[in-house]
Motif scaffolding. Sequence first.
Motif, mmCIF file in Angstrom:
data_model
loop_
_atom_site.group_PDB
_atom_site.id
_atom_site.type_symbol
_atom_site.label_atom_id
_atom_site.label_comp_id
_atom_site.label_asym_id
_atom_site.label_seq_id
_atom_site.Cartn_x
_atom_site.Cartn_y
_atom_site.Cartn_z
ATOM 1 N N ASP A 271 -7.016 7.247 9.409
ATOM 2 C CA ASP A 271 -6.185 6.454 10.301
ATOM 3 C C ASP A 271 -5.346 5.412 9.582
ATOM 4 O O ASP A 271 -4.637 4.645 10.198
ATOM 5 N N ILE A 272 -5.408 5.357 8.232
ATOM 6 C CA ILE A 272 -4.639 4.386 7.456
ATOM 7 C C ILE A 272 -3.961 5.112 6.287
ATOM 8 O O ILE A 272 -4.564 5.974 5.656
ATOM 9 N N ALA A 273 -2.712 4.717 6.002
ATOM 10 C CA ALA A 273 -1.971 5.361 4.912
ATOM 11 C C ALA A 273 -1.108 4.325 4.202
ATOM 12 O O ALA A 273 -0.895 3.209 4.692
ATOM 13 N N ALA A 274 -0.623 4.708 3.026
ATOM 14 C CA ALA A 274 0.340 3.897 2.276
ATOM 15 C C ALA A 274 1.505 4.784 1.876
ATOM 16 O O ALA A 274 1.300 5.897 1.388
ATOM 17 N N ASP A 275 2.719 4.303 2.106
ATOM 18 C CA ASP A 275 3.930 5.019 1.716
ATOM 19 C C ASP A 275 4.648 4.247 0.615
ATOM 20 O O ASP A 275 4.725 3.009 0.670
ATOM 21 N N SER A 276 5.196 4.995 -0.365
ATOM 22 C CA SER A 276 5.968 4.367 -1.449
ATOM 23 C C SER A 276 7.308 5.077 -1.574
ATOM 24 O O SER A 276 7.361 6.314 -1.609
ATOM 25 N N ARG A 277 8.367 4.290 -1.653
ATOM 26 C CA ARG A 277 9.711 4.824 -1.868
ATOM 27 C C ARG A 277 10.454 3.890 -2.820
ATOM 28 O O ARG A 277 10.171 2.692 -2.881
ATOM 29 N N ALA A 278 11.434 4.444 -3.517
ATOM 30 C CA ALA A 278 12.165 3.617 -4.483
ATOM 31 C C ALA A 278 13.620 4.053 -4.576
ATOM 32 O O ALA A 278 13.990 5.164 -4.197
ATOM 33 N N TYR A 279 14.422 3.139 -5.103
ATOM 34 C CA TYR A 279 15.843 3.379 -5.362
ATOM 35 C C TYR A 279 16.162 2.782 -6.726
ATOM 36 O O TYR A 279 15.719 1.677 -7.057
ATOM 37 N N ILE A 280 16.951 3.506 -7.521
ATOM 38 C CA ILE A 280 17.350 2.960 -8.821
ATOM 39 C C ILE A 280 18.774 3.388 -9.118
ATOM 40 O O ILE A 280 19.170 4.526 -8.835
#
Length: 501
Positions: A271-280
Amino acid sequence: MREMGIAAGVLLLVSVIVIGLLLRSESRRLAAETELQRTMQLFDVSLEVNSTIRKQDLLVKIMETSSRVVNAEASSVILVDEARGELFFDLALGEKGDEVREIRLKIGEGIAGWVAETGQPVKIDDAASDERWSSKVAKRVDYPTRNMLCVPLISKGKIIGVLQVLNKRGGEPFSERDLQLLESIASPTAAALENAMLYDALEKSIHALKVTTAAKERMESELRIATDIQMGFLPRKSLHVLAARRAGAESDAASVSDVLDASAVEAAGTDIAADSRAYIRPAREVGGDFYDYFEIGKDKLFFVLGDVSDKGIPAALFMAVTMTLLKGKMTADSTPGTLLTAVNQELYKDDSTMFATIWCGVLDIATGELVYSDGGHCPPYVIRAGGEVLPLKGRKGLPLGVMDDMVYADNTITLELGDRLILYTDGITEAEDGQQDQYGFVRLGELLTREAAADQQELLKRLVEDVDRFTNGAVQSDDMAVLIVDRKPANRPTTAPLVML
């Protein structure tokens, strides 16, 4: 009888007058022939020196023609180097030609230097006894100089060199007529020589341009390869991690400028998650900003954002070393502080003049505990679930590579469900417009407040658009990078694209 004497006298007088007239006519004829011969010689010389535009070929023709016309054993052309105030032999024939080309005379040094300085022609009957004589060349080539003529080469009022002939054949000294003839030769010679020198400079410029263009094309090709290699160090996919177990799939990517889609993730049993996104976006083909994120241990997400002090290829190499050390030394038992301490010790050993600001953290997805360490980096922002935007403060350390015995501290906060963490490099806050005003922290905070409810991809897009709108076409002077980490309920994630430039 008396009349016969008068007649004889008159006849003698007439004969003398006639002979005188004949002799005068012959003298005029000989003078005319001499002048015609001189004119033809000058015409031949003009044809010779204008038969080529290539400087080296022209110098050979000038020397050969000058020697032939005044019946001299040798000839040389010495050019003026205005920048250094010297005379030099651009062309020297024979076994010791290389040695002669190394010789340089100061303006005013030797007979050639005196002619170049004064612009006056000179005839020397005994070179060794002349006070202006310099034996620099004669000693190098072991060639005795008995007598010589030396005249300036003048084009458009400027002395570009001197022409000299050495040793009249037959052991005779040079005559005034020889000097006048050499002066006459010098005029068309100087014009042809200046044209040849201009053409030679043009050819060299064209060759240099071709070499530069080829080098530039090779460099651009190598930079494209370097860009691909550098981006290969960075995660090219968005990352969705569930507590208890990893149930997500990552999106594919074709190139650094592709649009990337996160795959649907089954959230069954969690029921819990972590999302990671990036821009360079590097300021050049390659840059010094970097980021990374990956799972470690159970229910933990490691992420890092850094900025190397330099730009271009040197920064990219330092970045590659730093990222390699970070990945190699990070273990499930490491904390961000111990990791940065170990990496810093390795970077300092390299004796590099570069350094890197860095911020890294380990998020326990299940509990929300975030342990982080700050190596002189820009302060991140936390966007709380209710929309409040707060700068994240903590104990700071020096950038990596500055001090060998630096010990980095661990800081701890808790990210509640729905909280978001924004990391960025100073290419965002220090982006400048045409008046050199900076985007700054205030604008960044206002943008994050306005877009607090946007999803990760939309927030990245709007942040970069806002910076570009502010700079209004001004040249990007620094790399830009942004990393977003969300802790949220594990609903099925959307397929919003991740753009990496």
